[in-house]
Design a protein around this motif. Structure first.
Motif, PDB file in Angstrom:
ATOM      1  N   GLN A  45       0.810  -1.220   0.000  1.00 29.23           N
ATOM      2  CA  GLN A  45       0.000   0.000   0.000  1.00 29.23           C
ATOM      3  C   GLN A  45       0.838   1.262   0.000  1.00 29.23           C
ATOM      4  O   GLN A  45       0.531   2.222  -0.707  1.00 29.23           O
ATOM      5  N   GLU A  46       1.914   1.249   0.737  1.00 28.22           N
ATOM      6  CA  GLU A  46       2.775   2.444   0.797  1.00 28.22           C
ATOM      7  C   GLU A  46       3.377   2.709  -0.596  1.00 28.22           C
ATOM      8  O   GLU A  46       3.398   3.838  -1.071  1.00 28.22           O
ATOM      9  N   PHE A  47       3.791   1.642  -1.270  1.00 31.61           N
ATOM     10  CA  PHE A  47       4.382   1.771  -2.615  1.00 31.61           C
ATOM     11  C   PHE A  47       3.375   2.379  -3.592  1.00 31.61           C
ATOM     12  O   PHE A  47       3.698   3.307  -4.342  1.00 31.61           O
ATOM     13  N   PHE A  48       2.144   1.903  -3.586  1.00 26.16           N
ATOM     14  CA  PHE A  48       1.168   2.394  -4.568  1.00 26.16           C
ATOM     15  C   PHE A  48       0.685   3.815  -4.256  1.00 26.16           C
ATOM     16  O   PHE A  48       0.118   4.464  -5.126  1.00 26.16           O
ATOM     17  N   LYS A  49       0.960   4.296  -3.029  1.00 25.70           N
ATOM     18  CA  LYS A  49       0.627   5.699  -2.708  1.00 25.70           C
ATOM     19  C   LYS A  49       1.594   6.673  -3.392  1.00 25.70           C
ATOM     20  O   LYS A  49       1.353   7.875  -3.436  1.00 25.70           O
ATOM     21  N   LEU A  50       2.709   6.165  -3.919  1.00 25.63           N
ATOM     22  CA  LEU A  50       3.687   7.037  -4.584  1.00 25.63           C
ATOM     23  C   LEU A  50       3.138   7.589  -5.906  1.00 25.63           C
ATOM     24  O   LEU A  50       3.621   8.595  -6.412  1.00 25.63           O
ATOM     25  N   PHE A  51       2.132   6.918  -6.453  1.00 29.92           N
ATOM     26  CA  PHE A  51       1.592   7.355  -7.750  1.00 29.92           C
ATOM     27  C   PHE A  51       0.588   8.484  -7.558  1.00 29.92           C
ATOM     28  O   PHE A  51      -0.194   8.467  -6.602  1.00 29.92           O
ATOM     29  N   HIS A  52       0.585   9.433  -8.502  1.00 28.46           N
ATOM     30  CA  HIS A  52      -0.345  10.557  -8.409  1.00 28.46           C
ATOM     31  C   HIS A  52      -1.789  10.062  -8.504  1.00 28.46           C
ATOM     32  O   HIS A  52      -2.676  10.555  -7.821  1.00 28.46           O
ATOM     33  N   HIS A  53      -2.034   9.094  -9.379  1.00 30.31           N
ATOM     34  CA  HIS A  53      -3.374   8.507  -9.471  1.00 30.31           C
ATOM     35  C   HIS A  53      -3.298   7.124 -10.115  1.00 30.31           C
ATOM     36  O   HIS A  53      -2.282   6.773 -10.722  1.00 30.31           O
ATOM     37  N   THR A  54      -4.388   6.393  -9.942  1.00 27.92           N
ATOM     38  CA  THR A  54      -4.467   5.025 -10.476  1.00 27.92           C
ATOM     39  C   THR A  54      -5.755   4.897 -11.276  1.00 27.92           C
ATOM     40  O   THR A  54      -6.823   5.254 -10.778  1.00 27.92           O
ATOM     41  N   VAL A  55      -5.631   4.402 -12.499  1.00 27.81           N
ATOM     42  CA  VAL A  55      -6.829   4.156 -13.318  1.00 27.81           C
ATOM     43  C   VAL A  55      -7.051   2.645 -13.385  1.00 27.81           C
ATOM     44  O   VAL A  55      -6.193   1.904 -13.867  1.00 27.81           O
TER      45      VAL A  55
END
Ligand SMILES: O=c1[nH]cc([C@@H]2O[C@H](COP(=O)(O)O)[C@@H](O)[C@H]2O)c(=O)[nH]1
Length: 229
Positions: A125-135
């Protein structure tokens, strides 16, 4: 000539997360019951597509005595337990943290739906928070057609804070459908296929670069900040 990219969009399955083996295992488990083989040729055609489309293709092509809905229910039973074991692929963490540190706008565009994405990323979860957004292409109301259509990447491009020309966006993909989608969106694409993926001349011609691993990526070749070591 150095290509100048300012924004980066990542695929997830088989690119950031080592989930393709999990998909192969869960799919083959269902196929085994009906004496069918989930070949890489077939897998290469469905990778990146939304679950509903995959279920239709699988039941049609293999002639499974299941409705697409039953197929989804059966595969989900297996996936529910194995998806949370997904690990990051070599080079993924280093590249994403590097781009994030240098304030390069980064996003995710995946063929997944929220059900599978949440399971696969539960331990990251911490890793995927690095992205500005997720589609999540399969669930997103703005994404009409899944890969190989460009919709998911174009929606991801639109959601960056600043307007960006598609030719300034670099996409990382492992799936042939994803490479075609990035090309149709007018973006550059680094293709990182698993060795077994079917590589047609058409898809090869649509990739800006083909690499065996994210670890081999050289950011400055695309106008991005170099690694410090
Ligand atoms: O062996 C498979 N690989 C991949 C998929 C599909 O591809 C999507 C992954 O898309 P992407 O590579 O864009 O993250 C998954 O959510 C799933 O719907 C699949 O069904 N079977």
């Amino acid at each position: 000539m150095v290509i100048q990219c300012t924004h980066v969009i990542f695929d997830v399955d088989g690119l950031l997360l080592d989930t393709e083996t999990l998909y192969t295992d869960s799919t083959q488990e269902i196929c085994d019951e009906f004496g069918k083989k989930y070949t890489w040729e077939l897998k290469s055609k469905v990778m990146g597509k939304a679950e509903k489309e995959v279920a239709k293709i699988m039941t049609d092509v293999l002639g499974l005595p299941l409705t697409p809905e039953e197929y989804i229910r059966r595969t989900r039973e297996v996936q529910q337990t194995i998806f949370p074991t997904a690990k990051l692929l070599p080079g993924a963490e280093k590249l994403v943290r590097h781009l994030h540190k240098h304030n390069i706008p980064i996003a995710v565009a995946t063929g997944s739906n929220s059900w599978s994405f949440n399971l696969k990323t539960a331990n990251h979860q911490e890793f995927f928070k690095l992205f500005h957004h997720t589609v999540l292409c399969a669930d997103d109301p703005e994404v009409e057609h899944s890969k190989p259509a460009p919709d998911g990447f174009l929606v991801a491009a639109k959601r960056f804070e600043d307007a960006v020309d598609p030719s300034k966006i670099l996409v990382f993909e492992d799936a042939p459908n994803g490479v075609q989608a990035a090309n149709a969106a007018g973006m550059h694409c680094v293709w990182v296929p698993a060795p077994e993926v079917t590589q047609t001349d058409d898809v090869k011609s649509k990739a800006t670069l083909i690499l065996h691993s994210l670890e081999l990526f050289v950011p400055e070749d695309f106008g991005l900040p170099p690694y410090s070591h």
